[in-house]
Design a protein around this motif. Structure first.
Motif, PDB file in Angstrom:
ATOM      1  N   MET A 187       0.824  -1.205   0.000  1.00 37.15           N
ATOM      2  CA  MET A 187       0.000   0.000   0.000  1.00 37.15           C
ATOM      3  C   MET A 187       0.863   1.262   0.000  1.00 37.15           C
ATOM      4  O   MET A 187       0.589   2.209  -0.743  1.00 37.15           O
ATOM      5  N   TYR A 188       1.911   1.294   0.828  1.00 37.42           N
ATOM      6  CA  TYR A 188       2.788   2.459   0.854  1.00 37.42           C
ATOM      7  C   TYR A 188       3.338   2.749  -0.544  1.00 37.42           C
ATOM      8  O   TYR A 188       3.369   3.889  -0.994  1.00 37.42           O
ATOM      9  N   HIS A 189       3.764   1.700  -1.203  1.00 40.92           N
ATOM     10  CA  HIS A 189       4.395   1.893  -2.505  1.00 40.92           C
ATOM     11  C   HIS A 189       3.371   2.106  -3.618  1.00 40.92           C
ATOM     12  O   HIS A 189       3.687   2.733  -4.629  1.00 40.92           O
ATOM     13  N   ALA A 190       2.154   1.626  -3.436  1.00 38.62           N
ATOM     14  CA  ALA A 190       1.080   1.956  -4.382  1.00 38.62           C
ATOM     15  C   ALA A 190       0.846   3.466  -4.362  1.00 38.62           C
ATOM     16  O   ALA A 190       0.707   4.100  -5.415  1.00 38.62           O
ATOM     17  N   LEU A 191       0.842   4.032  -3.165  1.00 40.93           N
ATOM     18  CA  LEU A 191       0.668   5.484  -3.044  1.00 40.93           C
ATOM     19  C   LEU A 191       1.841   6.238  -3.662  1.00 40.93           C
ATOM     20  O   LEU A 191       1.654   7.250  -4.342  1.00 40.93           O
ATOM     21  N   LEU A 192       3.049   5.727  -3.459  1.00 47.02           N
ATOM     22  CA  LEU A 192       4.214   6.374  -4.065  1.00 47.02           C
ATOM     23  C   LEU A 192       4.152   6.276  -5.592  1.00 47.02           C
ATOM     24  O   LEU A 192       4.524   7.230  -6.281  1.00 47.02           O
ATOM     25  N   LEU A 193       3.690   5.161  -6.111  1.00 50.58           N
ATOM     26  CA  LEU A 193       3.518   5.036  -7.564  1.00 50.58           C
ATOM     27  C   LEU A 193       2.564   6.108  -8.089  1.00 50.58           C
ATOM     28  O   LEU A 193       2.827   6.741  -9.118  1.00 50.58           O
ATOM     29  N   ILE A 194       1.475   6.312  -7.391  1.00 50.64           N
ATOM     30  CA  ILE A 194       0.500   7.325  -7.816  1.00 50.64           C
ATOM     31  C   ILE A 194       1.104   8.731  -7.714  1.00 50.64           C
ATOM     32  O   ILE A 194       0.965   9.543  -8.643  1.00 50.64           O
ATOM     33  N   ILE A 195       1.790   9.009  -6.624  1.00 56.34           N
ATOM     34  CA  ILE A 195       2.424  10.319  -6.456  1.00 56.34           C
ATOM     35  C   ILE A 195       3.437  10.581  -7.570  1.00 56.34           C
ATOM     36  O   ILE A 195       3.450  11.651  -8.172  1.00 56.34           O
ATOM     37  N   THR A 196       4.284   9.588  -7.848  1.00 58.06           N
ATOM     38  CA  THR A 196       5.289   9.789  -8.888  1.00 58.06           C
ATOM     39  C   THR A 196       4.650   9.896 -10.268  1.00 58.06           C
ATOM     40  O   THR A 196       5.124  10.653 -11.111  1.00 58.06           O
ATOM     41  N   GLY A 197       3.557   9.163 -10.482  1.00 59.79           N
ATOM     42  CA  GLY A 197       2.847   9.247 -11.755  1.00 59.79           C
ATOM     43  C   GLY A 197       2.263  10.620 -12.001  1.00 59.79           C
ATOM     44  O   GLY A 197       2.113  11.062 -13.139  1.00 59.79           O
ATOM     45  N   ILE A 198       1.932  11.307 -10.935  1.00 59.78           N
ATOM     46  CA  ILE A 198       1.390  12.668 -11.047  1.00 59.78           C
ATOM     47  C   ILE A 198       2.520  13.703 -11.104  1.00 59.78           C
ATOM     48  O   ILE A 198       2.456  14.655 -11.875  1.00 59.78           O
ATOM     49  N   ALA A 199       3.562  13.501 -10.305  1.00 58.72           N
ATOM     50  CA  ALA A 199       4.582  14.537 -10.112  1.00 58.72           C
ATOM     51  C   ALA A 199       5.657  14.600 -11.194  1.00 58.72           C
ATOM     52  O   ALA A 199       6.159  15.681 -11.488  1.00 58.72           O
ATOM     53  N   PHE A 200       6.024  13.463 -11.765  1.00 61.76           N
ATOM     54  CA  PHE A 200       7.174  13.438 -12.664  1.00 61.76           C
ATOM     55  C   PHE A 200       6.759  13.181 -14.108  1.00 61.76           C
ATOM     56  O   PHE A 200       5.837  12.404 -14.366  1.00 61.76           O
ATOM     57  N   PRO A 201       7.498  13.777 -15.055  1.00 61.86           N
ATOM     58  CA  PRO A 201       7.170  13.568 -16.473  1.00 61.86           C
ATOM     59  C   PRO A 201       7.732  12.262 -17.050  1.00 61.86           C
ATOM     60  O   PRO A 201       7.345  11.846 -18.130  1.00 61.86           O
ATOM     61  N   PHE A 202       8.667  11.624 -16.346  1.00 64.28           N
ATOM     62  CA  PHE A 202       9.306  10.385 -16.789  1.00 64.28           C
ATOM     63  C   PHE A 202      10.026  10.544 -18.121  1.00 64.28           C
ATOM     64  O   PHE A 202      10.023   9.653 -18.963  1.00 64.28           O
ATOM     65  N   LEU A 203      10.665  11.690 -18.282  1.00 64.33           N
ATOM     66  CA  LEU A 203      11.485  11.942 -19.459  1.00 64.33           C
ATOM     67  C   LEU A 203      12.944  11.566 -19.193  1.00 64.33           C
ATOM     68  O   LEU A 203      13.684  11.260 -20.117  1.00 64.33           O
ATOM     69  N   GLN A 204      13.353  11.614 -17.939  1.00 67.21           N
ATOM     70  CA  GLN A 204      14.730  11.277 -17.569  1.00 67.21           C
ATOM     71  C   GLN A 204      14.835   9.786 -17.269  1.00 67.21           C
ATOM     72  O   GLN A 204      13.912   9.166 -16.743  1.00 67.21           O
ATOM     73  N   ILE A 205      15.984   9.225 -17.574  1.00 61.44           N
ATOM     74  CA  ILE A 205      16.218   7.795 -17.352  1.00 61.44           C
ATOM     75  C   ILE A 205      16.115   7.447 -15.868  1.00 61.44           C
ATOM     76  O   ILE A 205      15.615   6.373 -15.516  1.00 61.44           O
ATOM     77  N   SER A 206      16.543   8.359 -14.983  1.00 63.47           N
ATOM     78  CA  SER A 206      16.471   8.072 -13.543  1.00 63.47           C
ATOM     79  C   SER A 206      15.018   7.935 -13.085  1.00 63.47           C
ATOM     80  O   SER A 206      14.711   7.137 -12.191  1.00 63.47           O
ATOM     81  N   GLN A 207      14.121   8.688 -13.695  1.00 65.80           N
ATOM     82  CA  GLN A 207      12.703   8.574 -13.355  1.00 65.80           C
ATOM     83  C   GLN A 207      12.126   7.258 -13.870  1.00 65.80           C
ATOM     84  O   GLN A 207      11.317   6.619 -13.198  1.00 65.80           O
ATOM     85  N   GLN A 208      12.562   6.851 -15.028  1.00 62.85           N
ATOM     86  CA  GLN A 208      12.094   5.586 -15.584  1.00 62.85           C
ATOM     87  C   GLN A 208      12.611   4.400 -14.768  1.00 62.85           C
ATOM     88  O   GLN A 208      11.866   3.466 -14.475  1.00 62.85           O
ATOM     89  N   ILE A 209      13.878   4.468 -14.376  1.00 63.51           N
ATOM     90  CA  ILE A 209      14.443   3.403 -13.524  1.00 63.51           C
ATOM     91  C   ILE A 209      13.706   3.368 -12.189  1.00 63.51           C
ATOM     92  O   ILE A 209      13.378   2.289 -11.681  1.00 63.51           O
ATOM     93  N   MET A 210      13.434   4.546 -11.614  1.00 64.96           N
ATOM     94  CA  MET A 210      12.684   4.623 -10.363  1.00 64.96           C
ATOM     95  C   MET A 210      11.335   3.922 -10.511  1.00 64.96           C
ATOM     96  O   MET A 210      10.930   3.132  -9.653  1.00 64.96           O
ATOM     97  N   GLY A 211      10.646   4.200 -11.604  1.00 64.61           N
ATOM     98  CA  GLY A 211       9.336   3.587 -11.832  1.00 64.61           C
ATOM     99  C   GLY A 211       9.404   2.076 -11.913  1.00 64.61           C
ATOM    100  O   GLY A 211       8.607   1.375 -11.278  1.00 64.61           O
ATOM    101  N   TRP A 212      10.358   1.571 -12.685  1.00 62.81           N
ATOM    102  CA  TRP A 212      10.484   0.115 -12.815  1.00 62.81           C
ATOM    103  C   TRP A 212      10.924  -0.531 -11.499  1.00 62.81           C
ATOM    104  O   TRP A 212      10.472  -1.634 -11.165  1.00 62.81           O
TER     105      TRP A 212
END
Length: 130
Positions: A47-72
């Motif tokens: 649950m904690y990480h489900a919320l973090l997934l949602i927060i990051t999905g809203i906050a970051f554009p996922f254009l940088q490789i570090s954001q993509q690695i974070m997501g995966w």
């Protein structure tokens, strides 16, 4: 990637509610106290990480490789960490512990730690450019 983060956040969050209820009611009689605590840990982290997934999905554009690695790392880390705990608890409760799952749990935890480090780096970079 943003959409994937939101989808996994929603799915993992919904499943955490289902698994939490399942553990609290259906498995309460089958699990030992230790197994129940472990199962609950898996649910909480999911649950904690489900919320973090949602927060990051809203906050970051996922254009940088570090954001993509974070997501995966978040998506795979939750799956490896929480679902291996569920598998260990269930298989142990039914007398056929799947031992291969034991080493998978810390691997999932490591991916979650990496995700948090990358989240922090990306959040600081984001804040500096506001």
């Amino acid at each position: 990637m943003k959409e994937l983060m939101l989808i996994f956040g929603g799915v993992y969050g919904g499943l955490a509610v289902v698994f939490g209820a399942f553990g609290a009611h259906a498995l309460k009689k089958k699990f030992s106290e230790e197994q129940l605590k472990s199962f609950e840990t898996g649910v909480k982290y999911q649950m904690y990480h489900a919320l973090l997934l949602i927060i990051t999905g809203i906050a970051f554009p996922f254009l940088q490789i570090s954001q993509q690695i974070m997501g995966w790392c978040l998506i795979l880390g939750v799956f490896l960490f929480s679902f291996s705990i569920y598998g260990l608890c269930l298989s142990s409760a039914y007398g056929k512990k799947i031992r291969i799952l034991g080493p998978i749990t810390p691997l999932g935890g490591l991916l979650l730690v990496i995700a948090w480090v990358l989240f922090t780096i990306n959040a600081v970079e984001f804040a500096l450019y506001l």
